[in-house]
Design an enzyme around this catalytic site. Structure first.
Site, PDB file in Angstrom:
ATOM      1  CD  GLU A 190      -1.498   2.430   1.923  1.00  9.79           C
ATOM      2  OE1 GLU A 190      -2.228   3.426   1.856  1.00  9.79           O
ATOM      3  OE2 GLU A 190      -0.405   2.442   2.524  1.00  9.79           O
ATOM      4  CG  HIS A 299       4.255   7.538   7.050  1.00  9.33           C
ATOM      5  ND1 HIS A 299       4.290   7.788   5.693  1.00  9.33           N
ATOM      6  CD2 HIS A 299       3.341   6.546   7.216  1.00  9.33           C
ATOM      7  CE1 HIS A 299       3.427   6.990   5.078  1.00  9.33           C
ATOM      8  NE2 HIS A 299       2.825   6.238   5.986  1.00  9.33           N
TER       9      HIS A 299
HETATM   10 CO    CO Z   1       1.191   4.945   5.650  1.00 10.49          CO
HETATM   11 ZN    ZN Z   2      -1.627   3.272   5.980  1.00  8.10          ZN
END
Ligand code: CO
Ligand code: ZN
Length: 324
Positions: A190, A299
């Site tokens: 993804e 992140h």
């Molecule tokens: Co991400």
């Molecule tokens: Zn994600």
């Protein structure tokens, strides 16, 4: 929550290298589904049979990380980004290779913070004899970030999107008798462009789909204006950069939440997309929605979510699947 979510976040699985995390998930869900398979892209597809509509629930199991591009004569490892990295925040971070080798990211540029060029960074594993370096071109490494939790919140690396995997696993375990034909898909790649969702949605060919992932929040000092708050419940996706969610699906999700007294909030994320973006464009199109976990510091090695939001998302997923 501790044991399973800790195991899911602390098992590494950088995009394209999801074998270890897939094995953990497969072991966890095997006895709760009728069929389970892995496709060519590495997506894990679990089927819980029913006679009604074909419904796909998707959560990506890959995480951001780095890929080795070059090793110099002194043993310093050069790398590229896998997924969306904030390059100026990388100096001093630790990464972990598949064999457990840990490296620290250093910079050769004293003015690095001004220019933030990934080509000026290297990974130092403390071995200068290149013959002894247990790493080769193409190896991936994940960021190190311990799992910790208190009464209300969880902090760890890779909550994006192992918290989504946790929600799918928990729902799969708790759904006893389902009318609809359910597919729980743990997607690959993804973070590098919704790639696994594309092929798995084609093979599952769902009538309805829900992607489960994290979303940003607007609740920290000087955060951009955004309606989502950590602790305010499951976020029901209206839109992100990859999709305008089907409004009948979105309204159904709100109704199901109200009926079951599940706290929820509406989400518009102007940055980034999710698997929902790839799924809804599959074949002739799929009516698709998104359940999102409000998350701070996405992140980074210290992503944060509220336990109550995770529980709300599990309840929403369980009550939604047979409502189509
Ligand atoms: Co991400
Ligand atoms: Zn994600």
């Amino acid at each position: 929550m501790i044991d399973l979510l800790k195991k899911l976040t602390q098992t590494d699985g950088v995009s394209g290298d999801e074998g270890d995390i897939r094995a953990v998930i497969e072991k966890e869900i095997k006895k709760y589904c009728d069929e389970i398979s892995t496709d060519a892209m590495g997506n894990l597809i679990a089927h819980k049979k029913g006679n009604g509509k074909r419904v796909m629930l998707a959560a990506h199991m890959d995480e951001i990380g780095i890929i080795v591009t070059f090793i110099d004569d002194l043993g310093f490892i050069r790398f590229g980004a896998v997924g969306g990295l904030d390059v100026k925040d990388l100096v001093g971070r630790r990464v972990r290779f598949k064999d457990g080798t840990i490296g620290v990211i250093g910079s050769e540029d004293e003015e690095f913070s001004k220019k933030a060029d990934i080509n000026k960074l290297y990974i130092d594993i403390g071995i200068s004899d290149t013959k002894k370096i247990p790493v080769q071109i193409g190896d991936r490494a994940a960021f190190v970030g311990d799992y910790t939790e208190n009464k209300t919140s969880i902090i760890s690396k890779a909550l994006d999107n192992r918290v989504g995997c946790y929600i799918l696993i928990s729902a799969l375990k708790k759904i006893k008798k389902n009318k609809n034909d359910l597919y729980f898909v743990f997607t690959a790649q993804e973070e590098v462009g919704l790639r696994g969702a594309k092929t798995s949605a084609y093979s599952v060919n769902p009538e309805y789909a829900i992607a489960v992932d994290v979303t940003d929040t607007g609740d920290t000092p000087s955060a951009p204006k955004m309606a989502v708050k950590m602790g305010n419940g499951a976020a029901i996706k209206v839109m992100d950069r990859s999709i305008l969610c089907d409004s009948t699906v979105r309204n159904l999700m709100c109704e199901v939440s109200k009926k079951n007294k599940i706290p929820y909030q509406l989400e518009i994320m102007t940055d980034g997309g999710t698997d929902a973006g790839a799924i809804h464009l599959t074949r002739a199109g799929v009516k698709t929605g998104g359940i999102s976990v409000p998350s701070r510091y996405i992140h980074s090695p210290s992503e944060m979510v509220a336990k109550s939001d995770v529980e709300a998302c599990v309840e929403l997923a369980i009550n939604l699947v047979d409502s189509f």
